[in-house]
Write an enzyme that holds these catalytic residues in place. Structure first.
Site, mmCIF file in Angstrom:
data_model
loop_
_atom_site.group_PDB
_atom_site.id
_atom_site.type_symbol
_atom_site.label_atom_id
_atom_site.label_comp_id
_atom_site.label_asym_id
_atom_site.label_seq_id
_atom_site.Cartn_x
_atom_site.Cartn_y
_atom_site.Cartn_z
ATOM 1 N N CYS A 31 0.828 -1.206 0.000
ATOM 2 C CA CYS A 31 0.000 0.000 0.000
ATOM 3 C C CYS A 31 0.862 1.255 0.000
ATOM 4 O O CYS A 31 1.361 1.682 1.048
ATOM 5 C CB CYS A 31 -0.931 -0.003 1.207
ATOM 6 S SG CYS A 31 -1.944 1.481 1.307
ATOM 7 N N CYS A 60 -0.437 4.130 2.124
ATOM 8 C CA CYS A 60 -0.281 3.929 3.570
ATOM 9 C C CYS A 60 1.161 4.222 3.998
ATOM 10 O O CYS A 60 1.399 4.805 5.061
ATOM 11 C CB CYS A 60 -0.600 2.489 3.964
ATOM 12 S SG CYS A 60 -2.106 1.821 3.274
ATOM 13 N N ASP A 61 2.121 3.793 3.192
ATOM 14 C CA ASP A 61 3.509 3.758 3.655
ATOM 15 C C ASP A 61 4.498 4.595 2.854
ATOM 16 O O ASP A 61 5.662 4.705 3.243
ATOM 17 C CB ASP A 61 4.003 2.295 3.652
ATOM 18 C CG ASP A 61 3.147 1.410 4.543
ATOM 19 O OD1 ASP A 61 2.707 1.898 5.603
ATOM 20 O OD2 ASP A 61 2.906 0.246 4.178
#
Length: 314
Positions: free
Chosen positions: A136, A139-140
């Site tokens: 992701c 997300c990261d």
């Protein structure tokens, strides 16, 4: 205190399909209960700009899902933050057990559990998952400012992730086992024009390596699928973007599935192999996999459920 709740329509899942089903089932006065599941809002909560949802020239994925949730609630859909861990479809009313300890019974069920990211299944990938290996970018990606990153894949997901990661990374290397991408042309054009992205053709990930204390990625070894030659690529982050698999664990032994776990529906409907159980969105769709088609199927599922329940009352 654990309780048992009964509803005419239980909606399991909370992406575009689930929330749209909630809107339509509510408008049909079915007083639905929607159980959000492990990832409230679904895959769109892990994307940034959405440019292909009608009515929005550009909208953030999480914002779109909040609007859908609010819409469903405004229509009267009860939304519960729980995870269904067991689903008994052997008799009506159907019975679902929640992680909270609560039990939900329903005259009809709409499944909208979506899909989840696929992994390569490598030992080294598993070792560094969450410590440099991710599925992701939204997300990261933030954690890799001014770092070099590797993305694995060749479809829309991989190209979108690679493009997004250029917001943070100093360089993104896209690794693909073929010599052409499967992504949409508009995405390929953006990729080719981005000076931060280098594409490595005819290669596949062979190993992720790094430090043990603290756990962290230092680089990857990739293997040329034609020559077998191993190339070392230093990097701090590895993003696996090889597509998604349907989240059909709840029903894989009770409903007909195909194509690796996608729930089978009767052509032109959302009816599954069990009367009174309907499926919508990425759980059933291995072809289009778009937010707008998922929303359309959520609408269909609610209308199908409404007709089914009306026939039972006749």
């Amino acid at each position: 205190m654990a309780e048992t709740r009964h509803t005419k329509v239980l909606i399991i899942g909370s992406g575009p399909a689930g929330y749209t089903a909630g809107v339509y089932a509510s408008r049909a006065m079915l007083e639905p209960i929607l159980v959000q599941g492990i990832e409230p809002g679904g895959q769109l909560t892990t994307t940034t700009e959405v440019e292909n949802y009608p009515g929005f020239t550009e909208v953030q994925g999480p914002d779109l899902m909040i609007k859908m949730q609010e819409h469903a609630q405004a229509m009267g859909c009860e939304i519960i933050g729980d995870i269904i861990t067991d689903l008994d479809l052997s008799k009506r009313p159907f019975t679902a057990k929640g992680d909270s300890g609560n039990t939900y019974t329903a005259d009809a069920v709409i499944l909208a559990t979506g899909a989840r990211a696929k992994w390569l299944g490598m030992e080294s990938e598993e070792k560094f998952k969450g410590f440099g290996v991710s599925a992701c970018a939204t997300c990261d990606g933030f954690f890799y400012r001014s770092q070099e990153i590797v993305v694995v894949g060749g479809g829309n997901t991989a190209v979108e992730e690679a493009l997004f990661l250029t917001n943070f990374a100093s360089k993104v290397t896209l690794i693909h086992r073929r010599d052409e991408l499967r992504a949409e042309k508009i995405l390929q054009n953006r990729l080719e024009k981005n000076p931060k992205i280098e594409t490595l053709w005819f290669n596949q990930l062979d190993e992720v390596y790094g430090t043990d204390a603290p756990l962290g990625v230092e680089g990857v070894k990739v293997k040329n699928v034609k020559t077998g030659e191993i190339t070392d690529i230093p990097c701090k982050g590895v993003f696996i973007a090889i597509g998604h698999a349907p989240a059909s664990e709840l029903v894989k032994d009770t409903l007909d599935t195909h194509m690796g776990g996608y729930v089978v529906t009767k052509p032109g409907t959302t009816q599954t192999s069990v009367p009174g159980v309907f499926a919508a969105g990425d759980l059933t769709d291995h072809i289009y996999r778009q937010a707008v088609t998922s929303a359309g199927m959520g609408c269909m599922a609610a209308l199908d459920a409404e007709r089914f329940l009306a026939e039972q009352d006749d």
